[in-house]
Design a protein around this motif. Structure first.
Motif, PDB file in Angstrom:
ATOM      1  N   LEU A  60      45.765  49.875  21.621  1.00 39.24           N
ATOM      2  CA  LEU A  60      45.471  51.033  23.002  1.00 39.24           C
ATOM      3  C   LEU A  60      43.789  50.635  22.896  1.00 39.24           C
ATOM      4  O   LEU A  60      42.975  50.451  24.157  1.00 39.24           O
ATOM      5  CB  LEU A  60      46.010  52.023  22.815  1.00 39.24           C
ATOM      6  CG  LEU A  60      45.752  52.436  24.505  1.00 39.24           C
ATOM      7  CD1 LEU A  60      46.091  52.481  25.463  1.00 39.24           C
ATOM      8  CD2 LEU A  60      46.077  54.327  23.871  1.00 39.24           C
ATOM      9  N   ALA A  61      43.178  51.017  21.599  1.00 39.59           N
ATOM     10  CA  ALA A  61      41.794  51.488  21.266  1.00 39.59           C
ATOM     11  C   ALA A  61      40.532  49.289  22.621  1.00 39.59           C
ATOM     12  O   ALA A  61      40.153  49.177  22.786  1.00 39.59           O
ATOM     13  CB  ALA A  61      40.401  51.307  20.731  1.00 39.59           C
ATOM     14  N   VAL A  62      41.666  48.871  21.352  1.00 42.44           N
ATOM     15  CA  VAL A  62      41.042  47.209  21.832  1.00 42.44           C
ATOM     16  C   VAL A  62      41.326  46.902  23.497  1.00 42.44           C
ATOM     17  O   VAL A  62      40.461  46.033  24.384  1.00 42.44           O
ATOM     18  CB  VAL A  62      42.347  46.358  20.914  1.00 42.44           C
ATOM     19  CG1 VAL A  62      41.442  44.117  21.701  1.00 42.44           C
ATOM     20  CG2 VAL A  62      41.250  46.171  20.031  1.00 42.44           C
ATOM     21  N   THR A  63      42.947  47.159  24.207  1.00 37.82           N
ATOM     22  CA  THR A  63      42.819  46.861  25.707  1.00 37.82           C
ATOM     23  C   THR A  63      41.761  47.621  26.344  1.00 37.82           C
ATOM     24  O   THR A  63      41.659  47.429  27.330  1.00 37.82           O
ATOM     25  CB  THR A  63      44.293  47.537  25.888  1.00 37.82           C
ATOM     26  OG1 THR A  63      45.071  46.870  24.818  1.00 37.82           O
ATOM     27  CG2 THR A  63      44.977  47.486  27.676  1.00 37.82           C
ATOM     28  N   MET A  64      41.750  48.398  26.227  1.00 42.68           N
ATOM     29  CA  MET A  64      40.953  49.629  27.182  1.00 42.68           C
ATOM     30  C   MET A  64      39.223  49.036  27.337  1.00 42.68           C
ATOM     31  O   MET A  64      38.395  49.562  28.024  1.00 42.68           O
ATOM     32  CB  MET A  64      40.859  51.022  25.893  1.00 42.68           C
ATOM     33  CG  MET A  64      42.073  51.995  26.649  1.00 42.68           C
ATOM     34  SD  MET A  64      42.073  53.761  25.216  1.00 42.68           S
ATOM     35  CE  MET A  64      40.415  54.645  26.865  1.00 42.68           C
ATOM     36  N   ALA A  65      38.938  48.219  25.643  1.00 38.73           N
ATOM     37  CA  ALA A  65      37.597  48.114  25.710  1.00 38.73           C
ATOM     38  C   ALA A  65      37.514  46.108  26.575  1.00 38.73           C
ATOM     39  O   ALA A  65      37.186  46.295  27.147  1.00 38.73           O
ATOM     40  CB  ALA A  65      37.388  47.261  24.285  1.00 38.73           C
ATOM     41  N   ARG A  66      38.849  46.012  26.617  1.00 45.59           N
ATOM     42  CA  ARG A  66      38.890  44.623  26.560  1.00 45.59           C
ATOM     43  C   ARG A  66      39.503  45.325  28.750  1.00 45.59           C
ATOM     44  O   ARG A  66      38.300  44.363  29.586  1.00 45.59           O
ATOM     45  CB  ARG A  66      40.299  43.602  27.088  1.00 45.59           C
ATOM     46  CG  ARG A  66      39.829  43.468  25.569  1.00 45.59           C
ATOM     47  CD  ARG A  66      40.979  42.573  25.360  1.00 45.59           C
ATOM     48  NE  ARG A  66      41.509  40.980  25.847  1.00 45.59           N
ATOM     49  CZ  ARG A  66      42.368  40.482  26.192  1.00 45.59           C
ATOM     50  NH1 ARG A  66      43.668  40.910  25.041  1.00 45.59           N
ATOM     51  NH2 ARG A  66      42.046  38.676  26.522  1.00 45.59           N
ATOM     52  N   LYS A  67      39.051  45.864  29.189  1.00 45.97           N
ATOM     53  CA  LYS A  67      39.443  46.787  30.571  1.00 45.97           C
ATOM     54  C   LYS A  67      38.531  46.771  30.559  1.00 45.97           C
ATOM     55  O   LYS A  67      38.315  46.766  32.652  1.00 45.97           O
ATOM     56  CB  LYS A  67      40.752  47.296  30.924  1.00 45.97           C
ATOM     57  CG  LYS A  67      42.149  47.472  30.778  1.00 45.97           C
ATOM     58  CD  LYS A  67      42.480  46.580  31.545  1.00 45.97           C
ATOM     59  CE  LYS A  67      43.869  46.634  32.113  1.00 45.97           C
ATOM     60  NZ  LYS A  67      44.855  46.425  33.999  1.00 45.97           N
ATOM     61  N   ALA A  68      37.673  47.452  29.879  1.00 48.01           N
ATOM     62  CA  ALA A  68      36.731  48.067  30.522  1.00 48.01           C
ATOM     63  C   ALA A  68      35.860  46.971  30.926  1.00 48.01           C
ATOM     64  O   ALA A  68      34.890  46.332  31.841  1.00 48.01           O
ATOM     65  CB  ALA A  68      35.487  48.096  29.182  1.00 48.01           C
ATOM     66  N   VAL A  69      35.380  45.759  29.829  1.00 46.45           N
ATOM     67  CA  VAL A  69      35.085  44.442  30.850  1.00 46.45           C
ATOM     68  C   VAL A  69      35.081  43.687  31.479  1.00 46.45           C
ATOM     69  O   VAL A  69      34.707  43.766  32.451  1.00 46.45           O
ATOM     70  CB  VAL A  69      35.019  43.533  29.289  1.00 46.45           C
ATOM     71  CG1 VAL A  69      34.513  41.348  29.920  1.00 46.45           C
ATOM     72  CG2 VAL A  69      34.141  43.576  28.106  1.00 46.45           C
ATOM     73  N   THR A  70      36.613  43.641  32.001  1.00 47.90           N
ATOM     74  CA  THR A  70      36.829  43.372  33.291  1.00 47.90           C
ATOM     75  C   THR A  70      36.797  43.328  34.655  1.00 47.90           C
ATOM     76  O   THR A  70      36.932  43.584  35.158  1.00 47.90           O
ATOM     77  CB  THR A  70      38.949  42.261  32.748  1.00 47.90           C
ATOM     78  OG1 THR A  70      39.493  43.471  32.624  1.00 47.90           O
ATOM     79  CG2 THR A  70      38.605  41.238  31.833  1.00 47.90           C
ATOM     80  N   THR A  71      37.189  45.084  34.223  1.00 50.86           N
ATOM     81  CA  THR A  71      36.864  45.952  35.244  1.00 50.86           C
ATOM     82  C   THR A  71      35.167  45.423  35.676  1.00 50.86           C
ATOM     83  O   THR A  71      34.846  45.991  37.395  1.00 50.86           O
ATOM     84  CB  THR A  71      37.404  47.545  34.936  1.00 50.86           C
ATOM     85  OG1 THR A  71      38.908  47.798  34.168  1.00 50.86           O
ATOM     86  CG2 THR A  71      37.364  48.679  36.808  1.00 50.86           C
ATOM     87  N   THR A  72      34.282  45.706  35.065  1.00 53.63           N
ATOM     88  CA  THR A  72      33.146  45.307  34.643  1.00 53.63           C
ATOM     89  C   THR A  72      32.605  43.584  36.095  1.00 53.63           C
ATOM     90  O   THR A  72      32.083  44.316  36.929  1.00 53.63           O
ATOM     91  CB  THR A  72      32.130  46.018  34.161  1.00 53.63           C
ATOM     92  OG1 THR A  72      32.703  47.827  33.254  1.00 53.63           O
ATOM     93  CG2 THR A  72      31.040  46.357  34.380  1.00 53.63           C
ATOM     94  N   GLN A  73      33.376  43.368  35.043  1.00 57.20           N
ATOM     95  CA  GLN A  73      32.963  42.074  35.484  1.00 57.20           C
ATOM     96  C   GLN A  73      34.009  41.738  36.130  1.00 57.20           C
ATOM     97  O   GLN A  73      34.581  41.140  35.901  1.00 57.20           O
ATOM     98  CB  GLN A  73      32.062  40.920  34.397  1.00 57.20           C
ATOM     99  CG  GLN A  73      32.554  39.555  34.792  1.00 57.20           C
ATOM    100  CD  GLN A  73      31.187  39.225  36.115  1.00 57.20           C
ATOM    101  OE1 GLN A  73      31.562  39.215  37.295  1.00 57.20           O
ATOM    102  NE2 GLN A  73      29.949  39.738  35.807  1.00 57.20           N
ATOM    103  N   THR A  74      34.077  41.341  37.491  1.00 57.91           N
ATOM    104  CA  THR A  74      35.073  41.473  38.651  1.00 57.91           C
ATOM    105  C   THR A  74      35.461  39.676  38.927  1.00 57.91           C
ATOM    106  O   THR A  74      36.106  39.418  39.343  1.00 57.91           O
ATOM    107  CB  THR A  74      35.016  42.219  39.545  1.00 57.91           C
ATOM    108  OG1 THR A  74      33.868  41.876  40.555  1.00 57.91           O
ATOM    109  CG2 THR A  74      35.422  43.542  39.352  1.00 57.91           C
ATOM    110  N   ASP A  75      34.426  39.270  38.779  1.00 60.15           N
ATOM    111  CA  ASP A  75      34.189  38.151  38.817  1.00 60.15           C
ATOM    112  C   ASP A  75      34.454  36.865  38.027  1.00 60.15           C
ATOM    113  O   ASP A  75      33.372  36.650  36.563  1.00 60.15           O
ATOM    114  CB  ASP A  75      33.070  37.179  39.374  1.00 60.15           C
ATOM    115  CG  ASP A  75      32.974  36.124  39.799  1.00 60.15           C
ATOM    116  OD1 ASP A  75      33.745  34.803  40.078  1.00 60.15           O
ATOM    117  OD2 ASP A  75      31.799  35.292  40.477  1.00 60.15           O
TER     118      ASP A  75
END
Length: 116
Positions: A60-75
């Motif tokens: 879950l921690a890894v998923t949260m870190a990955r989601k933060a990146v894709t949420t921040t960089q939407t392109d």
């Protein structure tokens, strides 16, 4: 070790944005995250920090870190173009480990360190 993880979880509260479930929505007509240039999430994907095992907590921690990146960089094109820049940079990879460790400490605390 537990004291260290607790201190890490507490200190991460100051470094990472936290959305309180009871907080009132911002006074705007824009979709959540739109004002910051982030893509709005259609459905909530994170409904709990409670996990069955430490391994599930780490995942879950890894998923949260990955989601933060894709949420921040939407392109997506930009995201994929930038990946080679950090994929071969040891300092960037160590930084990612630190973010995942911070999320894991938060999840571990939420799960009372998986004590029975």
């Amino acid at each position: 070790m537990r004291k260290f993880l607790t201190m890490l979880a507490v200190s991460s509260a100051f470094a990472l944005p936290v959305a309180a479930q009871d907080a009132a929505p911002p006074a705007t007509d824009a979709a959540p995250g739109a004002a910051a240039g982030m893509a709005p999430q259609a459905e909530p994907w994170l409904t709990s920090l409670i996990t069955e095992t430490p391994q599930a907590g780490f995942d879950l921690a890894v998923t949260m870190a990955r989601k933060a990146v894709t949420t921040t960089q939407t392109d997506k094109d930009t995201l994929h173009k930038l990946r080679p820049n950090y994929a071969h940079d040891p300092q960037s990879l160590i930084g990612v480990s630190g973010v995942a460790a911070t999320w894991f400490a938060t999840i571990a605390a939420a799960n009372d360190y998986w004590r029975e």
